[in-house]
Design a protein around this motif. Structure first.
Motif, short mmCIF file in Angstrom:
data_model
loop_
_atom_site.label_atom_id
_atom_site.label_comp_id
_atom_site.label_asym_id
_atom_site.label_seq_id
_atom_site.Cartn_x
_atom_site.Cartn_y
_atom_site.Cartn_z
N LYS A 60 0.83 -1.21 0.00
CA LYS A 60 0.00 0.00 0.00
C LYS A 60 0.87 1.26 0.00
O LYS A 60 0.55 2.24 -0.67
N GLU A 61 1.99 1.20 0.71
CA GLU A 61 2.90 2.36 0.72
C GLU A 61 3.41 2.65 -0.68
O GLU A 61 3.49 3.80 -1.12
N TYR A 102 0.75 6.68 -6.77
CA TYR A 102 -0.43 7.54 -6.95
C TYR A 102 -0.02 9.01 -6.87
O TYR A 102 -0.46 9.84 -7.67
N GLU A 103 0.87 9.32 -5.92
CA GLU A 103 1.36 10.70 -5.77
C GLU A 103 2.21 11.12 -6.98
O GLU A 103 2.05 12.21 -7.52
N ASN A 150 -11.34 3.82 -1.84
CA ASN A 150 -10.63 4.62 -0.84
C ASN A 150 -9.37 3.86 -0.43
O ASN A 150 -9.42 2.90 0.34
N LEU A 151 -8.25 4.31 -0.94
CA LEU A 151 -6.99 3.60 -0.72
C LEU A 151 -6.58 3.60 0.75
O LEU A 151 -6.04 2.60 1.25
N ASP A 152 -6.85 4.70 1.46
CA ASP A 152 -6.41 4.81 2.86
C ASP A 152 -6.94 3.67 3.71
O ASP A 152 -6.24 3.13 4.56
N THR A 183 0.65 3.99 -2.93
CA THR A 183 0.35 5.38 -2.53
C THR A 183 1.39 6.32 -3.14
O THR A 183 1.07 7.40 -3.65
N LYS A 184 2.65 5.87 -3.08
CA LYS A 184 3.75 6.67 -3.64
C LYS A 184 3.54 6.84 -5.16
O LYS A 184 3.66 7.94 -5.69
N TYR A 192 -0.95 -4.57 -6.86
CA TYR A 192 -1.91 -3.53 -7.24
C TYR A 192 -1.66 -3.13 -8.69
O TYR A 192 -0.53 -3.19 -9.17
N LYS A 249 -7.18 12.70 -10.39
CA LYS A 249 -7.65 11.52 -9.64
C LYS A 249 -8.65 10.73 -10.47
O LYS A 249 -8.71 9.51 -10.40
#
Lengths: 362, 318
Positions: free
Chosen positions: A127-128, A134-135, A296-298, A131-132, A158, A145
């Motif tokens: 997930k980290e 995605y940023e 919702n990824l979080d 997320t990176k 993913y 988005k």
């Protein structure tokens, strides 16, 4: 291996898949330009057993899934004029989606379990990374988005899909450059030696350079190098010669890389136009989880959200020692080889599909 | 007022609205064709008015379409792209940005001083080997800051791509274009690049193995009605098969208009210039294709027919 138990387990898994697709009234997700895609299907033992199938619409595809209940549903990244032709040269490529794939196997994690297992920490590390990515995709590449669609791969990774027509035109070399930017080779490309001086990015160097610079400064602050403040100021200006004596290029690169600016991508997925990828929201035959689209990824934890099966108790016997794990919101295990136990159908299916347990009579 | 460039959409649009034809015998079109011919052959051409440039640019692409030689296409596209890229260096940034946007669909904008170009366009049009790799650019929110020279390079690459993409597959062309294309074939295609023939030499012609187009050309020859293109196809076809001069002249002897001396000269000329027989696609564009063949070249169809092994009859058991 007890062949009859393996066969019985596979029959049960196949029945679950058949029931799942049989109850579907419509496809929850379908790739854009569905009729221009090549489809490939797999069994419980092989991801792609045959390909070069094409469907005119969602209805025909759903009918096929209901009838055949394949364990893996894959579609081409590319769109073709004639997706059903068997020769790649006769398909006539119209464009290729830009997709990124991060797999737990590429993270080089050193957790205390066998490589086929994926623990909660593995999912957290994954997930980290996503997320990176995605940023990066938003900050550096400017995708909105709405243009980025994330989904779980169905097993240990993913996928990020870019819904932007312009990127479909990019050729293989352009895609390789994007992969190089995001992952492999970033540091050696940006921090190098020229005429006896160390050259590196500054805070003015664009998103990636600034990120590498910031990562190096962060690592400097944690290290035992003297006069950290001055060094940090110099690095911001791009003066990489400011490191004290004894700091060679390899050591500096290692320090910058520690900041974690590289994303471990499976670059073949991004660059190979003939590649196939799992269709989102279909079952992965190696886990019996859905390759679910992430809203919702979080808050996303795949083992809580991706099983389409119920909680009715099912008997299984463990074939391998299996660590404890959270599944469907509950904590289970650990289990030892030979343990015979009743578990919720969803978790039992997951373990059986992963080859860690057999179905029993209970 | 910026100078017009033939690759610009507005110039092509203007051309669409004008009516030009070879039938009117207007010297303008013949001048343009000559200019296009020279341009494809890589000869230097003098500057001309915008209409002449647009028409000859279009004719050059049609000629390339008839010739069907990838190397010639590539060298023409590269040469033109380089020429226009050099010319564009003297244009203002505003004009370049307008051109990049309107003519090649690039997402490009001027913000303060540097030009900002979308990274997809940068990857699509940057010059391999000379432009910076993406990793060394200043990429932010999808845009890369580039210099004016970089934009010129990208437009140059876009012109090259555009030329290669827009070479047409021509049909029903005027004979003037066909003969201009044939002249280029003998002149511009480097001899070393001409594929070495692997066709076996034949001693005599098996007439039942001839492809339909050649059969019909011979019929029209026998009735004295064969035209220039038909004669060109026939002689190059026979040369390609390796038939000797006497054998070729014997075929032409069937014509009521036969002139031995003239035929001899023309066959020798075709041999000297190493003219090759056009492919089926080109023969179609001449209007000489009269049947459906398996292969895309008359020589290949002849070889297939002449050397096909007769199948043994199927034997049923029981």
């Amino acid at each position: 291996m007890d062949n009859s138990r393996v066969l019985k387990t596979r029959l049960w898994l196949k029945r679950l898949i058949t029931d799942y697709y049989g109850n579907q009234k419509r496809l929850e997700y379908s790739p854009c330009h569905l009729s221009k895609r090549e489809f490939g299907f797999g069994s419980l033992t092989k991801k792609v057993t045959f390909r070069h199938r094409a469907f005119p619409n969602e209805y025909e595809l759903l009918n096929y899934l209901k009838t055949e209940a394949p364990a893996h549903v894959n579609h081409s990244l590319s769109r073709y004029e004639f997706p059903g032709n068997e020769q790649m040269s006769e398909k006539v490529r119209l464009g290729t989606d830009l997709i990124f794939d991060i797999d737990v196997g590429d993270l080089n994690l050193k957790h205390k379990h066998d490589a086929s297992w994926c623990c909660e920490d593995c999912f957290l590390a994954l997930k980290e990374e996503i997320t990176k990515l995605y940023e990066f995709l938003q900050e550096d590449f400017g995708f909105t988005k709405e243009e980025i669609s994330l989904n779980f791969s169905g097993s240990r990774g993913y996928h990020a899909r870019i819904g932007n027509e312009k990127v479909a035109e990019l050729n293989e070399s352009g895609r390789k450059e994007i992969c190089a930017y995001l992952g492999t080779g970033t540091i050696p490309e940006l921090i190098f030696e020229e005429k006896g001086s160390f050259i590196g990015p500054s805070y003015e160097s664009g998103s990636l350079g600034k990120r590498i610079c910031a990562a190096a400064i962060k690592e400097v602050s944690k290290s035992d190098i003297g006069n950290k403040e001055n060094l940090s100021e110099q690095l911001k200006k791009g003066n990489w010669d400011a490191f004290p004596k004894g700091w060679g290029l390899a050591k500096i690169r290692k320090l910058a890389a520690k900041g974690g600016v590289q994303i471990p991508l499976d670059s073949k997925v991004t660059t190979d136009p003939s590649h196939m990828i799992r269709m989102a929201n279909t079952i992965h035959g190696g886990s019996l989880l859905l390759a679910k689209v992430i809203k919702n990824l979080d808050d996303f934890y795949p083992l809580d959200e991706c099983s389409p099966f119920g909680k009715s108790e099912t008997g299984i016997e463990f074939a391998l020692n299996t660590p404890g794990i959270r599944f469907g919101g509950e904590k289970f295990g650990a289990f030892k080889e030979g343990d015979s136990i009743n578990l919720p159908e969803s978790f039992a299916a997951y373990l059986c599909a992963k080859g860690r347990a057999y179905k029993t009579e209970q | 007022m910026p100078r017009p460039y033939p690759f610009e959409k507005k110039e092509r649009e203007k051309l669409r609205q004008t009516s030009i034809s070879f039938e009117t015998k207007d010297p303008f079109i013949f001048d343009c064709l000559k200019r296009a011919q020279d341009d494809v052959c890589g000869k230097s051409i003098a500057k001309a008015g915008s209409k002449t440039e647009v028409v000859s640019f279009t004719l050059a692409k049609i000629l390339l379409g008839v010739i069907e030689n990838n190397e010639l296409n590539k060298s023409y596209a590269e040469r033109k792209a380089k020429f226009w890229k050099d010319e564009l260096n003297s244009e203002s940034l505003t004009i370049l940005v307008r051109m990049a946007r309107d003519d090649f669909g690039m997402d490009v904008k001027i913000e303060n001083d540097p030009v900002l170009v979308h990274f997809t366009d940068y990857l699509l049009y940057k010059k391999e080997g000379t432009s910076k790799p993406l990793i060394r650019t200043r990429l932010k929110k999808g845009f890369i800051a580039i210099r004016k020279e970089d934009l010129c390079t990208m437009i140059g690459q876009a012109i090259e791509n555009d030329i290669l993409k827009s070479i047409p597959t021509p049909k029903d062309l005027p004979k003037e274009i066909i003969s201009a294309a044939n002249e280029i074939k003998g002149e511009a295609i480097p001899k070393s690049k001409v594929k070495k023939r692997t066709t076996p030499k034949i001693k005599s012609l098996k007439e039942d193995a001839l492809p339909p187009c050649i059969k019909d050309i011979i019929i029209s020859l026998e009735s004295g009605k064969s035209n220039h293109n038909a004669n060109f196809v026939l002689v190059t076809f026979l040369i390609g098969l390796g038939l000797d001069n006497a054998g070729i002249i014997d075929i032409y002897r069937r014509s009521p208009k036969f002139n031995e001396k003239m035929t001899e000269t023309q066959v020798r000329f075709a041999l000297q210039r190493k003219y090759t027989c056009p492919a089926c696609k080109t023969i179609k564009s001449y209007g000489l294709c009269t049947g459906k063949c398996e292969k895309g070249h008359p020589e290949a169809n002849y070889i297939k027919n002449a050397f096909r092994k007769k199948k043994a009859p199927e034997v049923k058991n029981g």
